[in-house]
Write a protein that holds these residues in place. Sequence first.
Motif, mmCIF file in Angstrom:
data_model
loop_
_atom_site.group_PDB
_atom_site.id
_atom_site.type_symbol
_atom_site.label_atom_id
_atom_site.label_comp_id
_atom_site.label_asym_id
_atom_site.label_seq_id
_atom_site.Cartn_x
_atom_site.Cartn_y
_atom_site.Cartn_z
ATOM 1 N N THR A 435 -10.236 -21.867 -14.257
ATOM 2 C CA THR A 435 -9.219 -22.818 -14.704
ATOM 3 C C THR A 435 -8.071 -22.847 -13.711
ATOM 4 O O THR A 435 -7.646 -21.801 -13.213
ATOM 5 C CB THR A 435 -8.678 -22.439 -16.090
ATOM 6 O OG1 THR A 435 -8.146 -21.107 -16.047
ATOM 7 C CG2 THR A 435 -9.767 -22.514 -17.142
ATOM 8 N N ASP A 436 -7.583 -24.023 -13.423
ATOM 9 C CA ASP A 436 -6.361 -24.206 -12.626
ATOM 10 C C ASP A 436 -5.263 -24.595 -13.599
ATOM 11 O O ASP A 436 -5.196 -25.727 -14.064
ATOM 12 C CB ASP A 436 -6.584 -25.292 -11.571
ATOM 13 C CG ASP A 436 -5.285 -25.747 -10.911
ATOM 14 O OD1 ASP A 436 -4.271 -25.023 -11.030
ATOM 15 O OD2 ASP A 436 -5.286 -26.818 -10.276
ATOM 16 N N THR A 437 -4.394 -23.644 -13.906
ATOM 17 C CA THR A 437 -3.444 -23.861 -14.998
ATOM 18 C C THR A 437 -2.322 -24.821 -14.637
ATOM 19 O O THR A 437 -1.760 -25.472 -15.517
ATOM 20 C CB THR A 437 -2.877 -22.509 -15.479
ATOM 21 O OG1 THR A 437 -2.106 -22.714 -16.645
ATOM 22 C CG2 THR A 437 -2.005 -21.860 -14.427
ATOM 23 N N THR A 438 -1.961 -24.923 -13.373
ATOM 24 C CA THR A 438 -0.914 -25.882 -13.010
ATOM 25 C C THR A 438 -1.478 -27.275 -12.783
ATOM 26 O O THR A 438 -0.767 -28.266 -12.976
ATOM 27 C CB THR A 438 -0.163 -25.434 -11.747
ATOM 28 O OG1 THR A 438 -1.101 -25.205 -10.690
ATOM 29 C CG2 THR A 438 0.625 -24.167 -12.003
ATOM 30 N N VAL A 506 5.905 -19.308 -17.469
ATOM 31 C CA VAL A 506 6.638 -19.504 -16.220
ATOM 32 C C VAL A 506 6.198 -18.440 -15.226
ATOM 33 O O VAL A 506 6.171 -17.258 -15.552
ATOM 34 C CB VAL A 506 8.163 -19.393 -16.465
ATOM 35 C CG1 VAL A 506 8.939 -19.554 -15.163
ATOM 36 C CG2 VAL A 506 8.621 -20.441 -17.492
ATOM 37 N N PRO A 507 5.812 -18.807 -13.984
ATOM 38 C CA PRO A 507 5.764 -20.162 -13.423
ATOM 39 C C PRO A 507 4.486 -20.914 -13.770
ATOM 40 O O PRO A 507 4.300 -22.050 -13.378
ATOM 41 C CB PRO A 507 5.830 -19.894 -11.922
ATOM 42 C CG PRO A 507 5.146 -18.581 -11.761
ATOM 43 C CD PRO A 507 5.503 -17.779 -12.983
ATOM 44 N N TYR A 508 3.574 -20.277 -14.518
ATOM 45 C CA TYR A 508 2.344 -20.908 -14.989
ATOM 46 C C TYR A 508 1.926 -20.149 -16.248
ATOM 47 O O TYR A 508 2.490 -19.100 -16.588
ATOM 48 C CB TYR A 508 1.238 -20.862 -13.926
ATOM 49 C CG TYR A 508 1.079 -19.514 -13.269
ATOM 50 C CD1 TYR A 508 0.350 -18.491 -13.879
ATOM 51 C CD2 TYR A 508 1.681 -19.239 -12.048
ATOM 52 C CE1 TYR A 508 0.216 -17.244 -13.284
ATOM 53 C CE2 TYR A 508 1.555 -17.995 -11.442
ATOM 54 C CZ TYR A 508 0.815 -17.010 -12.061
ATOM 55 O OH TYR A 508 0.704 -15.769 -11.485
ATOM 56 N N ALA A 509 0.948 -20.684 -16.970
ATOM 57 C CA ALA A 509 0.494 -20.026 -18.202
ATOM 58 C C ALA A 509 -0.126 -18.678 -17.869
ATOM 59 O O ALA A 509 -1.110 -18.600 -17.136
ATOM 60 C CB ALA A 509 -0.513 -20.916 -18.921
ATOM 61 N N ARG A 510 0.449 -17.593 -18.443
ATOM 62 C CA ARG A 510 0.026 -16.244 -18.067
ATOM 63 C C ARG A 510 -0.395 -15.390 -19.258
ATOM 64 O O ARG A 510 -0.707 -14.221 -19.072
ATOM 65 C CB ARG A 510 1.172 -15.537 -17.322
ATOM 66 C CG ARG A 510 1.523 -16.182 -15.995
ATOM 67 C CD ARG A 510 2.595 -15.405 -15.260
ATOM 68 N NE ARG A 510 3.902 -15.554 -15.848
ATOM 69 C CZ ARG A 510 4.686 -14.549 -16.214
ATOM 70 N NH1 ARG A 510 4.281 -13.303 -16.069
ATOM 71 N NH2 ARG A 510 5.875 -14.775 -16.733
ATOM 72 N N SER A 511 -0.395 -15.931 -20.460
ATOM 73 C CA SER A 511 -0.836 -15.148 -21.611
ATOM 74 C C SER A 511 -1.522 -16.055 -22.619
ATOM 75 O O SER A 511 -1.231 -17.244 -22.712
ATOM 76 C CB SER A 511 0.353 -14.430 -22.261
ATOM 77 O OG SER A 511 1.334 -15.353 -22.702
#
Length: 540
Positions: A435-438, A506-511
């Motif tokens: 997945t590319d979250t940004t 922030v800065p991307y989905a991390r959880s």
Amino acid sequence: MLTHRRVTTAGLIASLALTTACATGNRATADRPAGYRVERLVDGTALHTINGLALTPDGDFLTTGLASETLSRFDRETGTTSGLVGPREGRSDDLVVGPSGEIFWTDPLAGAVKGRAPDGRIRTVARDLPGVNSIAFDRSRRHLYVGQTFFADALWEIDPQGAAGPRLVARDLGSLNAFAFGPDGMIYGPLGKRGQVARIDPRTGAASTVATGFRQPVSVRFDSRDRLHALDGATGQLIRIDPATGAKNTVSTLPAAADNMVIGPRDHAYVSNMADSSITDVDLDSGAAKTLTSSPLAFPQDIDFDGNTLFVADSTALRTVNPATGEVGEIARRLSSELEFPSGISVTTRHIVLTSELIGTIQVIDRTTGHPVREVHGLTTPSDAVELPDGSLVVSEPSNGRILHVVGDKPRPLAENLGAPTGLALTRQGRMLATDTTGGRLLEIDLATGGVTEIAGGLGAPRAVAVRPDGSVVVLDAAGGRAISVDARGEQHVLADGLATGHLTVPYARSGGIAIGPDGTVYVAADRDNALDKIQKTDR
């Protein structure tokens, strides 16, 4: 890991690739397929991985969370929690309340000391102190000191106003953790690397040993009668020490991973535990202990499923969950084991692979013994890792926009310029879903060539991906709180929305994580609630 990797169907990637052109232009539709319901499997509290602990003048608790990057206020009368500073500004390991009511805290990763005024304004008090961890005022409440324990080993005096630069007091003390000032004006603190409690002169830095024989001392405090107490995080023991002789007496024994404590005016110690997200009240005279708040899951950042059991990367613990009953078990926790700070997880028949975004490592855990059999260090905020049949690892590094292939301990880029790749899923064809979250994309990575194919777009902030038994893909839009199904024709449907996911965005989905059971049930790490949900198909 962010997915169930082994329940796949032959030809999945091939069939998805054939529909890439139409899937890329699709957007997940809000019309949920009929017959799906969301149920809570494990419930939790609003406090995440409590590290630092302080008392306010009105008797409430202030808490820090290093993994959850949040400062919170806990009302012990009502049991309610309110956020004071959120991610990433609130990332902290310890805190203290100043004489004006300003809250000061340490951010070990940023190497900064920050302050929050009563009106909510936040400022940086000190910089360039990597690994800054412990913090305390002297008894006059005019002089503020901090200790470095992670990436450096030193004690500093800092200006609470932030006008003057830090003054070095001492180096190489042995990893000074949460310390306090005694009636003699000396600093009394735990030295984690040496298993000791030491006395340190705040003017000269001269140090002497007070007591020895600790496994992992983490906090030292004085009560109202100036009795000295130390907390051993590895054993959970709260110990009274005679500073003159070094004699020790155990007052109470609590669960391991106890991380800090504060002593109230009635000589009750309040102890935080990061693995249980708990605060425990201990009467220092009787040793009686009472839990004020606790959570079965501390901060579930990711999950995986082996066909029978759910495995949870719980930030400060490695846990299991029975998918039928919701019963929570435990394999390891911080301080009492070699476990680091797991934020990603994947499971094979022999191993549990854990990534630590916080530490930048991978730990491969033997499922039989629960101990690491391999570690990889020096990675940059890794999100996920998958063990291939040959024993090598595929790792996502979202902050660098790449996926790595690690053979032994040597990583090499496999695919680059991918936005922020987070979740990984290995198929039986030997290809990888990422997945590319940004970019809101689902990608296919050819492990032989590193070639990248976009399978689907418009997925919000996809932190995780999983493959269902029927061959469809489920993506977790963590920031949007949605579980999105992508079938082999590229059609997208929202299976569930309003999920309590995405505490760290922030800065991307991390959880927030996702896994699939053999019957097609979708399991979601509802990290904002420290909970697990399941999405099931109904007969309707």
